[in-house]
Each structure stands twice: as C-alpha cells, then as structure tokens.
Design a protein around this motif. Sequence first.
Motif, PDB file in Angstrom:
ATOM      1  N   ARG A 114       0.836  -1.208   0.000  1.00 26.91           N
ATOM      2  CA  ARG A 114       0.000   0.000   0.000  1.00 26.91           C
ATOM      3  C   ARG A 114       0.869   1.256   0.000  1.00 26.91           C
ATOM      4  N   TYR A 115       1.960   1.225   0.764  1.00 31.62           N
ATOM      5  CA  TYR A 115       2.860   2.375   0.817  1.00 31.62           C
ATOM      6  C   TYR A 115       3.498   2.615  -0.552  1.00 31.62           C
ATOM      7  N   VAL A 116       4.014   1.544  -1.170  1.00 36.31           N
ATOM      8  CA  VAL A 116       4.680   1.663  -2.471  1.00 36.31           C
ATOM      9  C   VAL A 116       3.702   2.190  -3.523  1.00 36.31           C
ATOM     10  N   GLU A 117       2.468   1.691  -3.492  1.00 33.39           N
ATOM     11  CA  GLU A 117       1.451   2.101  -4.474  1.00 33.39           C
ATOM     12  C   GLU A 117       0.706   3.360  -4.050  1.00 33.39           C
ATOM     13  N   ASN A 118       1.092   3.931  -2.911  1.00 36.91           N
ATOM     14  CA  ASN A 118       0.495   5.156  -2.379  1.00 36.91           C
ATOM     15  C   ASN A 118      -1.022   5.020  -2.212  1.00 36.91           C
ATOM     16  N   LYS A 119      -1.435   3.870  -1.688  1.00 41.50           N
ATOM     17  CA  LYS A 119      -2.849   3.631  -1.419  1.00 41.50           C
ATOM     18  C   LYS A 119      -3.119   3.887   0.059  1.00 41.50           C
ATOM     19  N   PRO A 120      -4.338   4.339   0.397  1.00 39.56           N
ATOM     20  CA  PRO A 120      -4.642   4.624   1.811  1.00 39.56           C
ATOM     21  C   PRO A 120      -4.732   3.342   2.626  1.00 39.56           C
ATOM     22  N   GLU A 121      -4.523   3.495   3.925  1.00 40.33           N
ATOM     23  CA  GLU A 121      -4.668   2.375   4.842  1.00 40.33           C
ATOM     24  C   GLU A 121      -6.152   2.071   5.027  1.00 40.33           C
ATOM     25  N   PRO A 122      -6.520   0.801   5.194  1.00 37.72           N
ATOM     26  CA  PRO A 122      -7.940   0.477   5.412  1.00 37.72           C
ATOM     27  C   PRO A 122      -8.402   0.965   6.776  1.00 37.72           C
ATOM     28  N   LYS A 123      -9.710   1.195   6.886  1.00 37.64           N
ATOM     29  CA  LYS A 123     -10.269   1.622   8.163  1.00 37.64           C
ATOM     30  C   LYS A 123     -10.175   0.469   9.151  1.00 37.64           C
ATOM     31  N   VAL A 124      -9.829   0.800  10.387  1.00 37.97           N
ATOM     32  CA  VAL A 124      -9.697  -0.202  11.437  1.00 37.97           C
ATOM     33  C   VAL A 124     -11.034  -0.348  12.147  1.00 37.97           C
ATOM     34  N   ILE A 125     -11.505  -1.586  12.245  1.00 37.33           N
ATOM     35  CA  ILE A 125     -12.737  -1.865  12.976  1.00 37.33           C
ATOM     36  C   ILE A 125     -12.346  -2.301  14.378  1.00 37.33           C
ATOM     37  N   ASP A 126     -12.843  -1.574  15.363  1.00 39.49           N
ATOM     38  CA  ASP A 126     -12.478  -1.863  16.750  1.00 39.49           C
ATOM     39  C   ASP A 126     -13.549  -2.737  17.379  1.00 39.49           C
ATOM     40  N   PHE A 127     -13.192  -3.985  17.645  1.00 43.01           N
ATOM     41  CA  PHE A 127     -14.111  -4.897  18.303  1.00 43.01           C
ATOM     42  C   PHE A 127     -13.906  -4.782  19.814  1.00 43.01           C
ATOM     43  N   ALA A 128     -15.009  -4.709  20.545  1.00 42.57           N
ATOM     44  CA  ALA A 128     -14.913  -4.635  22.004  1.00 42.57           C
ATOM     45  C   ALA A 128     -14.442  -5.988  22.529  1.00 42.57           C
ATOM     46  N   PRO A 129     -13.413  -6.011  23.376  1.00 42.97           N
ATOM     47  CA  PRO A 129     -12.942  -7.287  23.906  1.00 42.97           C
ATOM     48  C   PRO A 129     -13.940  -7.882  24.895  1.00 42.97           C
ATOM     49  N   THR A 130     -13.991  -9.189  24.950  1.00 39.20           N
ATOM     50  CA  THR A 130     -14.818  -9.845  25.955  1.00 39.20           C
ATOM     51  C   THR A 130     -14.009  -9.963  27.240  1.00 39.20           C
ATOM     52  N   VAL A 131     -14.677 -10.340  28.329  1.00 39.92           N
ATOM     53  CA  VAL A 131     -14.042 -10.357  29.641  1.00 39.92           C
ATOM     54  C   VAL A 131     -12.819 -11.257  29.672  1.00 39.92           C
ATOM     55  N   ASP A 132     -12.894 -12.417  29.013  1.00 39.63           N
ATOM     56  CA  ASP A 132     -11.799 -13.371  29.121  1.00 39.63           C
ATOM     57  C   ASP A 132     -10.796 -13.292  27.985  1.00 39.63           C
ATOM     58  N   ASP A 133     -10.858 -12.255  27.151  1.00 42.60           N
ATOM     59  CA  ASP A 133      -9.900 -12.136  26.052  1.00 42.60           C
ATOM     60  C   ASP A 133      -8.459 -12.087  26.554  1.00 42.60           C
ATOM     61  N   ASP A 134      -8.220 -11.347  27.643  1.00 41.00           N
ATOM     62  CA  ASP A 134      -6.860 -11.223  28.158  1.00 41.00           C
ATOM     63  C   ASP A 134      -6.316 -12.578  28.595  1.00 41.00           C
ATOM     64  N   PHE A 135      -7.161 -13.362  29.296  1.00 45.72           N
ATOM     65  CA  PHE A 135      -6.716 -14.670  29.773  1.00 45.72           C
ATOM     66  C   PHE A 135      -6.474 -15.614  28.598  1.00 45.72           C
ATOM     67  N   ARG A 136      -7.369 -15.605  27.620  1.00 45.91           N
ATOM     68  CA  ARG A 136      -7.224 -16.491  26.465  1.00 45.91           C
ATOM     69  C   ARG A 136      -6.034 -16.109  25.585  1.00 45.91           C
ATOM     70  N   SER A 137      -5.620 -14.864  25.653  1.00 45.39           N
ATOM     71  CA  SER A 137      -4.485 -14.444  24.829  1.00 45.39           C
ATOM     72  C   SER A 137      -3.151 -14.963  25.374  1.00 45.39           C
ATOM     73  N   LEU A 138      -3.162 -15.437  26.624  1.00 45.11           N
ATOM     74  CA  LEU A 138      -1.948 -16.004  27.212  1.00 45.11           C
ATOM     75  C   LEU A 138      -1.749 -17.426  26.718  1.00 45.11           C
ATOM     76  N   ALA A 139      -0.500 -17.869  26.674  1.00 49.90           N
ATOM     77  CA  ALA A 139      -0.194 -19.239  26.274  1.00 49.90           C
ATOM     78  C   ALA A 139      -0.848 -20.212  27.258  1.00 49.90           C
ATOM     79  N   ILE A 140      -1.211 -21.413  26.778  1.00 55.95           N
ATOM     80  CA  ILE A 140      -1.852 -22.421  27.624  1.00 55.95           C
ATOM     81  C   ILE A 140      -1.003 -22.726  28.849  1.00 55.95           C
TER      82      ILE A 140
END
Length: 198
Positions: A114-140
Amino acid sequence: MQLFDQLFGKRDTLWFENGAAGSRPGKFAALALSGGKSISVMGMAVAREGLAFVSTVQIAEPELQLTVALRQRKIETRVRVDRSEPMKAPDKVVHRYFCSFMAIAADDWDAVVRYVENKPEPKVIDFAPTVDDDFRSLAISVQNEIVKYLVRQGRLQPPGPGQAPLIRVETSKPRDQETVSFDSRFRVFSTNQVQALD
C-alpha cells in the motif's frame, strides 16, 4: 557483470537495478540490529521486494533484522543485503544498503505494498474485547500456571476434567507505570515464565 548474468539466465534482475523501477523513494526511520546493537538508519526507498537505507555505521552482516516505521506502522522484517556502497555526504562518508525481504509478516507486507502504491490504509474496525480475552491471549502453559497458583493459595477450586476455571483477567501494557489492583497479580515474561506478584 550483471548484464552477462541476465543474458545467460543466471539470475533475475533485482528490484533496485535499472533505476529502481517500481520503488517509492522517501525518507523513513528504521532500526537495524547489527552486532547485537540497535543502529538508527535512514530509509531511502521501499519496493515490494525490499528497501534501501543509509547508515553512518558500516554494517558487515549479510542478513539483518530491521524495524521500519512506515505511516506510523512499526514493521519487523529480516532482510538480505544485496548491495552496499559508501557514499560521500557533505561532512562524512555514509554507507548505502540495498536489501531484499527475507521474512515479513503478511499484514506488514500488505502495508508495504500500500505504501509503495500510495494507497490509503484500510479503516480499522475496533471490536470490544470480551471479559476473558486477556486470559485467552496467554499461552496455555501460562494459563495453567496461573490456575495452579490460585488452587495452591486456596483461592480457586481445582477445575474438573473438561472444565475451564472462571477467572477474570485484566492486563496492563508493559510500559504502564500505574498500579492496577487485582485479587492475584502475575508477571508473564516473553519466555512464558510466570511470576506471582503477591
């Protein structure tokens, strides 16, 4: 020599040869890891296949890790130095390097294109995290270590077979200086080592 190689089919033309067609010139900040030290370098051009940068320090490695800042995005990549040459700057000699990407994440490579072709960055969609996202993001292994600690402290009943413990975990960024209160606090290292903080 390059002309003979191309005529006799010994190798393909590199991205920066023949006037660097298809590359986008422009200055950008970058860090090169050389000899175990981070060296600030100045990016000069980017292409789909690689990039060029200049350094006041001569770099001897044929391959190196680069961290590049393009459009406020930090891109980690491993490159191969295809050509290096000294250049005379107004008050000193600097070294110019033409490199090809050897390893780069797919999302980061898309950002490079995108930078080389001078194209804009896509819009970022912000998803609200669920309560256990932090715990699940840790290694088992880290999750298991936290559960074992809480069981040893009598703060949690051992989960039965096929059951997941009901734990709410909130993490803070490593650079945050403020203290966040938890019933139990842990420090998780990049090596997946867990250290109880209370």
